[in-house]
Design a protein around this motif. Sequence first.
Motif, PDB file in Angstrom:
ATOM      1  N   TRP A 140       2.189   9.665  -4.212  1.00 48.11           N
ATOM      2  CA  TRP A 140       0.964   8.825  -4.228  1.00 48.11           C
ATOM      3  C   TRP A 140       0.626   8.452  -5.667  1.00 48.11           C
ATOM      4  CZ3 TRP A 140      -3.626   9.519  -6.781  1.00 48.11           C
ATOM      5  CH2 TRP A 140      -4.700   8.709  -6.404  1.00 48.11           C
ATOM      6  N   TYR A 141       0.741   9.416  -6.585  1.00 44.20           N
ATOM      7  CA  TYR A 141       0.326   9.213  -7.987  1.00 44.20           C
ATOM      8  C   TYR A 141       1.169   8.102  -8.620  1.00 44.20           C
ATOM      9  CZ  TYR A 141      -1.343  13.856  -6.730  1.00 44.20           C
ATOM     10  OH  TYR A 141      -1.933  14.896  -6.061  1.00 44.20           O
ATOM     11  N   ASP A 142       2.477   8.169  -8.406  1.00 45.10           N
ATOM     12  CA  ASP A 142       3.364   7.142  -8.971  1.00 45.10           C
ATOM     13  C   ASP A 142       3.096   5.778  -8.338  1.00 45.10           C
ATOM     14  OD1 ASP A 142       4.502   9.152 -10.405  1.00 45.10           O
ATOM     15  OD2 ASP A 142       6.355   9.253  -9.242  1.00 45.10           O
ATOM     16  N   HIS A 143       2.814   5.790  -7.037  1.00 41.43           N
ATOM     17  CA  HIS A 143       2.639   4.534  -6.305  1.00 41.43           C
ATOM     18  C   HIS A 143       1.406   3.787  -6.805  1.00 41.43           C
ATOM     19  CE1 HIS A 143       2.802   1.845  -2.788  1.00 41.43           C
ATOM     20  NE2 HIS A 143       3.925   2.418  -2.437  1.00 41.43           N
ATOM     21  N   THR A 187       0.847  -1.196   0.000  1.00 37.10           N
ATOM     22  CA  THR A 187       0.000   0.000   0.000  1.00 37.10           C
ATOM     23  C   THR A 187       0.877   1.238   0.000  1.00 37.10           C
ATOM     24  OG1 THR A 187       0.084   0.132   2.403  1.00 37.10           O
ATOM     25  CG2 THR A 187      -1.806  -1.014   1.491  1.00 37.10           C
ATOM     26  N   TYR A 188       0.308   2.336  -0.441  1.00 36.44           N
ATOM     27  CA  TYR A 188       0.848   3.652  -0.091  1.00 36.44           C
ATOM     28  C   TYR A 188       0.413   3.891   1.360  1.00 36.44           C
ATOM     29  CZ  TYR A 188       2.125   8.547  -0.644  1.00 36.44           C
ATOM     30  OH  TYR A 188       2.737   9.767  -0.509  1.00 36.44           O
ATOM     31  N   PRO A 189       1.270   4.520   2.196  1.00 34.86           N
ATOM     32  CA  PRO A 189       0.886   4.677   3.600  1.00 34.86           C
ATOM     33  C   PRO A 189      -0.489   5.337   3.756  1.00 34.86           C
ATOM     34  CG  PRO A 189       3.163   5.366   3.277  1.00 34.86           C
ATOM     35  CD  PRO A 189       2.599   5.087   1.911  1.00 34.86           C
ATOM     36  N   LYS A 190      -1.256   4.815   4.690  1.00 33.66           N
ATOM     37  CA  LYS A 190      -2.584   5.316   5.096  1.00 33.66           C
ATOM     38  C   LYS A 190      -3.728   4.927   4.162  1.00 33.66           C
ATOM     39  CE  LYS A 190      -2.198   6.605   8.387  1.00 33.66           C
ATOM     40  NZ  LYS A 190      -1.826   5.627   9.469  1.00 33.66           N
ATOM     41  N   ALA A 191      -3.503   3.907   3.343  1.00 34.61           N
ATOM     42  CA  ALA A 191      -4.553   3.484   2.408  1.00 34.61           C
ATOM     43  C   ALA A 191      -5.430   2.367   2.963  1.00 34.61           C
ATOM     44  CB  ALA A 191      -3.907   3.029   1.099  1.00 34.61           C
ATOM     45  N   GLY A 192      -5.112   1.881   4.176  1.00 36.02           N
ATOM     46  CA  GLY A 192      -5.893   0.773   4.726  1.00 36.02           C
ATOM     47  C   GLY A 192      -5.058  -0.481   4.925  1.00 36.02           C
ATOM     48  N   THR A 193      -3.761  -0.283   5.104  1.00 34.40           N
ATOM     49  CA  THR A 193      -2.816  -1.393   5.293  1.00 34.40           C
ATOM     50  C   THR A 193      -3.194  -2.263   6.491  1.00 34.40           C
ATOM     51  OG1 THR A 193      -1.254   0.437   4.960  1.00 34.40           O
ATOM     52  CG2 THR A 193      -0.331  -1.794   5.170  1.00 34.40           C
ATOM     53  N   THR A 194      -3.446  -1.604   7.612  1.00 34.75           N
ATOM     54  CA  THR A 194      -3.696  -2.329   8.853  1.00 34.75           C
ATOM     55  C   THR A 194      -5.020  -3.085   8.758  1.00 34.75           C
ATOM     56  OG1 THR A 194      -2.639  -0.435   9.889  1.00 34.75           O
ATOM     57  CG2 THR A 194      -3.657  -2.047  11.357  1.00 34.75           C
ATOM     58  N   TRP A 195      -5.973  -2.463   8.120  1.00 36.27           N
ATOM     59  CA  TRP A 195      -7.287  -3.093   7.947  1.00 36.27           C
ATOM     60  C   TRP A 195      -7.155  -4.377   7.106  1.00 36.27           C
ATOM     61  CZ3 TRP A 195     -11.992   0.007   5.534  1.00 36.27           C
ATOM     62  CH2 TRP A 195     -13.183  -0.658   5.852  1.00 36.27           C
ATOM     63  N   HIS A 227       5.368  -0.772   2.069  1.00 40.67           N
ATOM     64  CA  HIS A 227       4.895   0.462   1.425  1.00 40.67           C
ATOM     65  C   HIS A 227       5.750   0.799   0.201  1.00 40.67           C
ATOM     66  CE1 HIS A 227       1.993   1.346   4.461  1.00 40.67           C
ATOM     67  NE2 HIS A 227       2.829   1.680   5.401  1.00 40.67           N
ATOM     68  N   LEU A 228       6.584  -0.115  -0.215  1.00 40.23           N
ATOM     69  CA  LEU A 228       7.496   0.210  -1.321  1.00 40.23           C
ATOM     70  C   LEU A 228       6.735   0.387  -2.629  1.00 40.23           C
ATOM     71  CD1 LEU A 228      10.400  -2.283  -0.522  1.00 40.23           C
ATOM     72  CD2 LEU A 228      10.435   0.226  -0.272  1.00 40.23           C
ATOM     73  N   VAL A 252      -1.579  -8.424  -2.277  1.00 38.20           N
ATOM     74  CA  VAL A 252      -2.836  -7.698  -2.081  1.00 38.20           C
ATOM     75  C   VAL A 252      -2.464  -6.220  -1.981  1.00 38.20           C
ATOM     76  CG1 VAL A 252      -4.772  -7.299  -0.508  1.00 38.20           C
ATOM     77  CG2 VAL A 252      -3.947  -9.650  -0.929  1.00 38.20           C
ATOM     78  N   TYR A 253      -2.868  -5.442  -2.964  1.00 38.18           N
ATOM     79  CA  TYR A 253      -2.577  -4.002  -2.962  1.00 38.18           C
ATOM     80  C   TYR A 253      -3.854  -3.251  -2.581  1.00 38.18           C
ATOM     81  CZ  TYR A 253      -0.831   0.591  -4.268  1.00 38.18           C
ATOM     82  OH  TYR A 253      -0.429   1.901  -4.221  1.00 38.18           O
ATOM     83  N   VAL A 254      -3.744  -2.305  -1.661  1.00 38.56           N
ATOM     84  CA  VAL A 254      -4.903  -1.474  -1.293  1.00 38.56           C
ATOM     85  C   VAL A 254      -4.592  -0.025  -1.644  1.00 38.56           C
ATOM     86  CG1 VAL A 254      -6.564  -0.853   0.505  1.00 38.56           C
ATOM     87  CG2 VAL A 254      -5.285  -3.005   0.697  1.00 38.56           C
ATOM     88  N   ALA A 255      -5.522   0.605  -2.350  1.00 38.63           N
ATOM     89  CA  ALA A 255      -5.349   2.014  -2.720  1.00 38.63           C
ATOM     90  C   ALA A 255      -6.511   2.820  -2.146  1.00 38.63           C
ATOM     91  CB  ALA A 255      -5.324   2.153  -4.240  1.00 38.63           C
ATOM     92  N   ARG A 256      -6.258   4.090  -1.891  1.00 36.20           N
ATOM     93  CA  ARG A 256      -7.267   4.982  -1.309  1.00 36.20           C
ATOM     94  C   ARG A 256      -7.243   6.295  -2.067  1.00 36.20           C
ATOM     95  NH1 ARG A 256      -7.367   6.665   5.149  1.00 36.20           N
ATOM     96  NH2 ARG A 256      -9.528   7.409   5.165  1.00 36.20           N
ATOM     97  N   ASN A 257      -8.385   6.924  -2.223  1.00 35.70           N
ATOM     98  CA  ASN A 257      -8.423   8.155  -3.015  1.00 35.70           C
ATOM     99  C   ASN A 257      -7.450   9.191  -2.450  1.00 35.70           C
ATOM    100  OD1 ASN A 257      -9.893  10.620  -1.741  1.00 35.70           O
ATOM    101  ND2 ASN A 257     -11.129   8.866  -1.090  1.00 35.70           N
ATOM    102  N   ALA A 258      -6.868   9.977  -3.352  1.00 34.79           N
ATOM    103  CA  ALA A 258      -5.748  10.850  -3.005  1.00 34.79           C
ATOM    104  C   ALA A 258      -6.104  11.853  -1.913  1.00 34.79           C
ATOM    105  CB  ALA A 258      -5.290  11.590  -4.264  1.00 34.79           C
TER     106      ALA A 258
END
Length: 291
Positions: A169-172, A40-48, A105-106, A123-129
């Motif tokens: 975030w955009y590149d990730h 994930t990018y940090p804060k996208a729901g990694t822990t969830w 988070h790489l 498993v990749y999780v993304a969240r709106n910018a």
Amino acid sequence: MPPRANLFDFHGVSMVHYFTDNWEKIQNFKARPDDILIATYPKAGTTWASYILDLLYFSHKQPDRQTSAPIHERVPFLEIQIPCFPTGTELADSLETSPRLIKTHLPVQLVPKSFWEQNCRVVYVARNAKDNAVSYFHFDRMNHAHPEPGDWNGYLQRFIEGKMVFGSWYDHVTGWWERKQSHPNIHYMFFEDMVEDTGREINKLCSFLGTTSTADEKEQIRAMSQFDNMKKDDMANYSTVPIMDFKISPFMRKGKVGDWKNHFTVAQSEEFDEDYKKKMKNTTLQFRTEV
Ligand code: A3P
């Protein structure tokens, strides 16, 4: 608390040394074919996502697992190296479970090659910018391993420029999205979908992973992984992690889609949207900023 670190350019990605000091071991990390990487990018729901996967695989096999070890030990953070703590690679190497669940988070181009050679599932999780930026702002306020965020307006400008820990975030999100197009072992999820219908997203995860959980087990996992429950679970809410100052902001902060509306001014939102269109014009990746 460790001293706050400065951002520097690392292979074209903004980083702090806590995630690069162990680089040789990270790059040479030996993945196992059944490892599951949660990216994930940090804060996208990694822990969830980590919490759900951990329950899916281990709640029936090891019933006291969830109460006996914090999530960051059950699901090691591959690239972390904080003084006085085991590194992410050490923790991952010491896991005897099958599968191992490993968090990163790489950005896709920096993931150790062994994960691709072993054809591991991701498993990749993304969240709106916009919500991602807000969540990251509050996290950087309370997380002493990251640079001081300063005020919201300056922070938002740096988010737009990609001057965040783990880069743009955009590149990730687009980098992982492009990789997914040619890589069937990547399951790309959205935080907004998880908020809208956690049960549906758990079903999709199970199909991807080929797990045999019953409908009752899945319903139990859905209920356990709801925000209010995870927030009060000290093994999931990071309250045991000494680099975070919960007096400033909790780790489980709001867990909502659309909190950006409480932070962005109209002018900030318009400027952000205009830049967003340019940065995201070549991708088919679409996000929802409300559900
Ligand atoms: P907010 O800061 O918007 O509340 P990560 O685990 O990648 O660091 O992401 C943390 C974000 O996910 C935080 O967002 C946190 O509250 C949210 N989150 C964690 N568990 C959640 C859950 N069960 N339901 C909804 N949001 C959750």
